[in-house]
Structure formats: structure tokens, C-alpha cells
Scaffold this active site. Structure first.
Site, PDB file in Angstrom:
ATOM      1  N   ARG A  33       0.851  -1.207   0.000  1.00 27.19           N
ATOM      2  CA  ARG A  33       0.000   0.000   0.000  1.00 27.19           C
ATOM      3  C   ARG A  33       0.884   1.254   0.000  1.00 27.19           C
ATOM      4  O   ARG A  33       0.597   2.220  -0.689  1.00 27.19           O
ATOM      5  CB  ARG A  33      -0.911   0.011   1.219  1.00 27.19           C
ATOM      6  CG  ARG A  33      -1.775  -1.220   1.400  1.00 27.19           C
ATOM      7  CD  ARG A  33      -3.002  -1.253   0.494  1.00 27.19           C
ATOM      8  NE  ARG A  33      -3.808  -2.432   0.759  1.00 27.19           N
ATOM      9  CZ  ARG A  33      -3.721  -3.587   0.082  1.00 27.19           C
ATOM     10  NH1 ARG A  33      -2.890  -3.706  -0.942  1.00 27.19           N
ATOM     11  NH2 ARG A  33      -4.470  -4.627   0.408  1.00 27.19           N
ATOM     12  N   GLU A 177     -13.749 -15.249   8.230  1.00 21.25           N
ATOM     13  CA  GLU A 177     -13.615 -14.671   6.886  1.00 21.25           C
ATOM     14  C   GLU A 177     -13.181 -15.698   5.849  1.00 21.25           C
ATOM     15  O   GLU A 177     -11.993 -15.950   5.671  1.00 21.25           O
ATOM     16  CB  GLU A 177     -12.606 -13.502   6.897  1.00 21.25           C
ATOM     17  CG  GLU A 177     -12.443 -12.873   5.520  1.00 21.25           C
ATOM     18  CD  GLU A 177     -11.467 -11.691   5.475  1.00 21.25           C
ATOM     19  OE1 GLU A 177     -10.803 -11.404   6.479  1.00 21.25           O
ATOM     20  OE2 GLU A 177     -11.393 -11.060   4.405  1.00 21.25           O
ATOM     21  N   LYS A 219     -17.540 -12.671   7.707  1.00 25.75           N
ATOM     22  CA  LYS A 219     -16.979 -11.688   6.758  1.00 25.75           C
ATOM     23  C   LYS A 219     -16.764 -12.363   5.409  1.00 25.75           C
ATOM     24  O   LYS A 219     -15.703 -12.942   5.145  1.00 25.75           O
ATOM     25  CB  LYS A 219     -15.663 -11.123   7.313  1.00 25.75           C
ATOM     26  CG  LYS A 219     -14.968 -10.140   6.369  1.00 25.75           C
ATOM     27  CD  LYS A 219     -13.910  -9.317   7.089  1.00 25.75           C
ATOM     28  CE  LYS A 219     -13.123  -8.466   6.115  1.00 25.75           C
ATOM     29  NZ  LYS A 219     -12.240  -7.493   6.775  1.00 25.75           N
ATOM     30  N   SER A 261     -13.928  -5.842   0.937  1.00 24.98           N
ATOM     31  CA  SER A 261     -14.088  -5.166  -0.363  1.00 24.98           C
ATOM     32  C   SER A 261     -13.319  -5.881  -1.466  1.00 24.98           C
ATOM     33  O   SER A 261     -13.728  -5.801  -2.636  1.00 24.98           O
ATOM     34  CB  SER A 261     -13.716  -3.687  -0.278  1.00 24.98           C
ATOM     35  OG  SER A 261     -12.383  -3.488   0.127  1.00 24.98           O
ATOM     36  N   GLY A 262     -12.232  -6.545  -1.155  1.00 23.32           N
ATOM     37  CA  GLY A 262     -11.614  -7.497  -2.068  1.00 23.32           C
ATOM     38  C   GLY A 262     -11.052  -6.971  -3.377  1.00 23.32           C
ATOM     39  O   GLY A 262     -10.798  -7.770  -4.275  1.00 23.32           O
ATOM     40  N   GLY A 263     -10.920  -5.663  -3.524  1.00 21.54           N
ATOM     41  CA  GLY A 263     -10.407  -5.119  -4.777  1.00 21.54           C
ATOM     42  C   GLY A 263     -11.442  -4.289  -5.535  1.00 21.54           C
ATOM     43  O   GLY A 263     -11.150  -3.728  -6.587  1.00 21.54           O
ATOM     44  N   ARG A 292      -9.283  -1.740   1.883  1.00 24.52           N
ATOM     45  CA  ARG A 292      -8.998  -0.797   0.800  1.00 24.52           C
ATOM     46  C   ARG A 292     -10.155   0.160   0.535  1.00 24.52           C
ATOM     47  O   ARG A 292      -9.939   1.343   0.275  1.00 24.52           O
ATOM     48  CB  ARG A 292      -8.651  -1.578  -0.479  1.00 24.52           C
ATOM     49  CG  ARG A 292      -7.256  -2.150  -0.447  1.00 24.52           C
ATOM     50  CD  ARG A 292      -7.085  -3.259  -1.463  1.00 24.52           C
ATOM     51  NE  ARG A 292      -7.752  -4.501  -1.039  1.00 24.52           N
ATOM     52  CZ  ARG A 292      -7.760  -5.625  -1.750  1.00 24.52           C
ATOM     53  NH1 ARG A 292      -7.159  -5.650  -2.931  1.00 24.52           N
ATOM     54  NH2 ARG A 292      -8.352  -6.707  -1.299  1.00 24.52           N
TER      55      ARG A 292
HETATM   56  P1  13P Z   1     -10.269  -5.434   1.741  1.00 23.95           P
HETATM   57  O1  13P Z   1     -11.571  -4.763   2.052  1.00 23.95           O
HETATM   58  O2  13P Z   1      -9.206  -4.496   1.247  1.00 23.95           O
HETATM   59  O3  13P Z   1     -10.462  -6.650   0.868  1.00 23.95           O
HETATM   60  O4  13P Z   1      -9.667  -5.962   3.106  1.00 23.95           O
HETATM   61  C1  13P Z   1     -10.521  -6.544   4.011  1.00 23.95           C
HETATM   62  C2  13P Z   1      -9.791  -7.555   4.778  1.00 23.95           C
HETATM   63  O5  13P Z   1      -9.683  -7.462   5.978  1.00 23.95           O
HETATM   64  C3  13P Z   1      -9.213  -8.711   4.069  1.00 23.95           C
HETATM   65  O6  13P Z   1      -8.813  -9.680   4.996  1.00 23.95           O
END
Ligand code: 13P
Length: 341
Positions: A33, A177, A219, A261-263, A292
Site C-alpha cells: 500500500r 472470513e 466476513k 471489499s476485495g479489490g 482498501r
Molecule cells: P479489503 O476490504 O481491502 O479486501 O480488506 C478486508 C480484509 O480485511 C481482508 O482480509
């Protein structure tokens, strides 16, 4: 210390209008990042950046909890106050990532299993002493030509069950998650079938391993087209497919679901959450736990410079507020202009 109440904590994490900030980037991920804004990833820069986020005035109105990394939960702000105390003062619960990352799964090319169970009980007890109230463990499921394998899904689901049971034993709410990655050219239907297979395996293990569903938070990924899919599903389709899959696989006893959010871009992630909450009454709270999608503009506005602190905090607060609005279906693209105003 009084016994921690996991059901009360889980409900506080998904309180109306609020969601979770994922600020638990490992040292490797935060370096990526920082590379994107040409800032060196030193301990002091990481501390300064996290301080910017955590001291953002009014962030607690929209941020119920913050997931920290091992280094971060031990750090203090420049004025000497511990980050954990700052978050509590804001009204945001401190949490901690406890997995040790996704590692190659033996005998399964291109697939991973998340490690970190050995010694976890002792680490959890230390995190309780440091002030954590919840934990996170991320399993990674990749879609490809012949993957995911049932073996990979089951190995990861089993580890999530072990982790969740240990967290609850320590009085910590597990954020479970299982992330089905967006990478690839697959369509939304394939994402949906893999997501459902994964969630079914995960909830089976949570049941087998005696996890109390009322004291956990899920999650998941959204059900969405692969990044390279030529035919991208629109916002309404993503919302409908995601809610349909969650209804099929997630028991109503789970108090809340917080998406990664995953990208996705910041605005996409907010629009998708908003469209889901606009679908009407749901058995669980539907919220966010973005990394992100809560930090991108703030990170860019900061650029590693102290003089940009106020604009970076404004960018972060804006995203938190937009996602807070998406919790009730009250978000609209026009609201994005409020930051400039
Ligand atoms: P993102 O929302 O950037 O995908 O990150 C969330 C997260 O905690 C991934 O483990």
C-alpha cells in the site's frame, strides 16, 4: 477482569449505521500500500498512518470496531496514548488479526490453507490482556480451471472452525472470513456456486466445532463477476445474488455479516452494500469491514506528509459516512459530492 460477553460484543460490532475498519494489513501488505504512494514502510510511518485513521474525529459514529495487526495493537500515538485507548475513547472496539497468512496447501497446486492454529490459545489470552475484543482469520479460496478443490475448501473451513472456537473460549468474537477471490475471468454464476459451497462447508464446521453463532460475525466476499470477466454483472445483480446466497447458507442466529471489499473500488463497494440493504428486511445486519474501500482515498490524500493530515482524515471520514449510509440503503452517488462541499 469481568467475563467478556461475546454476544453483546458481536451485536455492538454490527450496530445500526456502523461497520468495521480493517486496518490489519500485515507488514508485507502495508508495504504494498505504501509503495503505491511512494512512502517507505518504516515502523514510524506505519504508526503515523494508523494514528491518522484512529484519531479521525467523529469516526466512531460510523466505525464500530477496528481490526489491528500484531505490531499495531502494541503501538501508541505520538502523544503517548495507546492506540487501543484512543479507539475505545472514539467508541470503536479494538480487534486483532490472529491468522499467520495463507500458505501453499500440500498436494494442491495454486491453493492455500491459512496457518496460525499452533499456540493460538496463548496468543489469544495475550490479546485479551492488550485490550482486544474480537479477532479475525482470513481463509482464501481461489477460482480457476480446476479449483477450488473440495480438499482446499474443507481444510480452510476446518481451520476457521478451530480458530472460531478458540476465540470464543477466550471471550473474543471471531470474525470468520472465508474469502472467495475476485481474481479471474469467471462469471458471477461461478462465483455464486463457489461462495455457496464454501459457506456451507464453513457453517458445517462451525456447528461441528460447537461455535456459538450468536457470538460471531461472518466476513464474506460479495457474489460478483471475476475481475477479468468480459460480462460484468451490475450493482442490482450483485446485490440480489449475494443476498440470495447468504439467505441459503447463513443461519439467522448470526447477528451480522460484514463484507470485505476485495479489490472493488470505494464507490462500488458502497453502492453494492447499499443496494443489498435496500432490498428490505433481512435476517442479519448487513455491514462492512472494508480495508482498501475505506482507506484508498485517505492513503492517497496523505501521501506520507504531515501537512496532508486534515485532508486525509476528511477523506477517511467521508468513506466511513458513505458506508454508514449504505447500512440503511440511504446512500446515493450524489452524496459523494458532500466531501467537496
Ligand atoms: P479489503 O476490504 O481491502 O479486501 O480488506 C478486508 C480484509 O480485511 C481482508 O482480509
Amino acid at each position: 477482569m469481568a467475563k467478556l460477553d461475546i454476544v453483546a460484543t458481536a451485536n455492538a460490532m454490527v450496530a445500526p449505521g456502523k461497520g468495521v475498519l480493517a486496518a490489519d494489513e500485515s507488514t508485507g501488505t502495508i508495504k504494498k500500500r505504501f509503495d503505491s504512494i511512494n512512502v517507505e514502510s518504516t515502523e514510524d510511518n506505519r504508526r503515523a498512518y494508523r494514528e491518522l485513521l484512529f484519531t479521525t474525529k467523529d469516526s466512531g459514529k460510523y466505525i464500530s470496531g477496528v481490526i489491528l495487526y500484531d505490531e499495531t495493537i502494541r503501538q501508541s500515538a505520538s502523544d503517548g496514548r495507546r492506540f487501543v485507548d484512543i479507539l475505545n475513547d472514539q467508541g470503536s472496539l479494538p480487534g486483532i488479526k490472529v491468522d499467520m497468512g495463507a500458505k501453499p496447501l500440500a498436494g494442491a497446486p495454486d491453493e492455500t490453507v491459512t496457518e496460525g492454529l499452533d499456540g493460538l490459545r496463548d496468543r489469544l489470552n495475550e490479546y485479551v490482556d492488550l485490550g482486544a475484543r474480537f479477532t479475525k482469520w482470513r481463509a482464501v479460496i481461489k477460482i480457476g480451471d480446476h479449483i477450488p478443490s473440495r480438499y482446499c475448501i474443507e481444510a480452510n473451513a476446518h481451520a476457521l472452525g478451530r480458530y472460531a472456537a478458540l476465540s470464543q473460549e477466550a471471550g473474543l468474537v471471531p470474525i470468520v472470513e472465508p474469502e472467495v477471490l475476485m481474481d479471474g475471468a469467471h462469471d458471477i454464476e461461478r462465483c455464486q456456486s463457489v461462495t455457496e459451497a464454501t459457506l456451507n462447508a464453513v457453517f458445517n464446521q462451525l456447528f461441528e466445532q460447537r461455535v456459538k453463532l450468536e457470538g460471531m460475525v461472518l466476513k464474506p466476499n460479495m457474489v460478483i463477476s471475476g475481475t477479468d470477466c468480459p460480462k460484468q454483472a451490475g450493482v442490482d445483480k450483485v446485490a440480489e445474488a449475494t443476498v440470495a446466497s447468504l439467505r441459503r447458507c447463513v443461519p439467522a442466529a448470526v447477528p451480522g455479516i460484514v463484507f470485505l471489499s476485495g479489490g472493488q473500488s470505494e464507490e462500488e463497494a458502497t453502492a453494492h452494500l447499499n443496494a443489498m440493504n435496500a432490498l428490505g428486511s433481512l435476517p442479519w445486519e448487513l455491514s462492512f469491514s472494508y480495508g482498501r474501500a475505506l482507506q484508498q482515498s485517505a492513503l492517497k490524500a496523505w501521501g506520507g506528509k504531515t501537512e496532508n493530515l486534515a485532508s486525509a482524515q476528511a477523506a477517511y471520514l467521508h468513506r466511513a459516512r458513505m458506508n454508514g449510509a449504505a447500512r440503511t440503503g440511504d446512500y446515493s452517488a450524489e452524496k459523494e459530492g458532500e466531501l467537496a462541499a
